[in-house]
Motif scaffolding. Structure first.
Motif: not given
Length: 303
Positions: A2-19
């Motif tokens: 998920s976006v949340k899982q990717a954000a945690k893995l990459w140490n960036i915000s959920d919003r940034r992952v969605r962008v």
């Protein structure tokens, strides 16, 4: 994931992952309504700010970003032990020495090269080829020292590398050629001997001045083309040039590469394309391909 899982893995915000997903910066995503599914193992896209202020042609931008994303991921993996690093270095050195010397005509096999680097003598093989292997090994160990010191490329370094490479020709070591030369099949001859020193001075100065403007992969590939075109020394130009190439990419944290003997025709075609059409893309892409393959190999070992 998920976006949340990717954000945690990459140490960036959920919003940034969605962008990043909406801009198509993450390959292989699946969109379901407003939600994104991201492939497990997807790499964090390289931070665009690392390219700010750099002059990167559009044709290389995606390639360089992919390579730099992989490099960033590799740097996050567990560090290798001293023993693991030494083993990788030794294995690479054998392959690099074999390929680089074979391109220039050495008849030592990969196994024979390994034996020579261990101090053994190969029956019925010329002393010259033994010395070439040892000289290349010494030169690579020298550039490793330079990498750790982050030295700026200079004429002295070029001459020092060449002096180690040409261990079998003491009278020519580190000496700019004093004779005109021709490259078979090339339409343009290398510069006359009296111009070599000024050409090298100009090349090194131009290379160092581009430090913050060009991506290192493009920068070093172009330097390699220009350096070989000058034909600086009477012998040993190819081996010296490939060592310089590795010196520079290693200073930027990329793994060293070995131009394969089996790829020598493609390698020569890069110079032909540059000489005939002033087109450096073949060499840039070849260097990039080798770097990406080496990063992939390291990633596989650490997975």
């Amino acid at each position: 994931m998920s976006v949340k899982q990717a954000a945690k893995l990459w140490n960036i915000s959920d919003r940034r992952v969605r962008v990043l997903c909406s801009e198509g910066k993450i390959p292989g995503i699946i969109k379901e309504g407003r939600a994104y599914k991201i492939p497990i193992g997807a790499l964090k896209p390289v931070d665009e700010r690392t390219f700010k202020g750099k002059n990167i042609p559009a044709e290389y931008e995606d390639l360089f970003k992919r390579i730099d994303s992989k490099k960033a991921e590799l740097e996050k993996r567990r560090p290798l032990t001293k023993g693991e690093l030494e083993r990788l270095r030794d294995e690479f050195l054998i392959e690099f020495t074999y390929n680089s010397n074979a391109i220039e005509g050495s008849t030592l096999t990969l196994r024979e090269t390994a034996m020579v680097l261990e101090g053994l003598t190969i029956d019925k093989k010329p002393l010259k080829e033994h010395l070439e292997a040892v000289g290349h090994k010494d030169a690579f160990e020298y550039i490793q020292e330079l990498v750790s010191e982050r030295v700026v490329l200079s004429e002295k370094i070029i001459k020092d590398i060449h002096s180690l490479v040409l261990i079998d020709r003491p009278q020519d070591r580190g000496v700019y050629r004093r004779l005109p030369v021709r490259i078979v099949g090339a339409k343009v001859d290398p510069p006359q001997p009296y111009l070599v020193e000024s050409k090298i001075e100009e090349l090194v100065k131009r290379y160092n001045s581009l430090d913050n403007k060009a991506h290192i992969i493009e920068k070093v590939a172009r330097f390699h083309l220009d350096f070989e075109g000058i034909h600086t020394f009477i012998d040993g130009n190819g081996r010296t040039g490939r060592l310089i190439l590795n010196l520079e990419i290693m200073k930027y944290g990329y793994p060293p590469i070995s131009v394969k003997f089996t790829d020598r025709k493609k390698y020569y075609d890069c110079f032909h394309e540059y000489s005939e059409k002033c087109n450096a893309s073949k060499m840039i892409l070849m260097v990039a391909k080798y770097i990406e393959e080496e990063i992939d190999r390291y990633m596989l070992m650490l997975s």
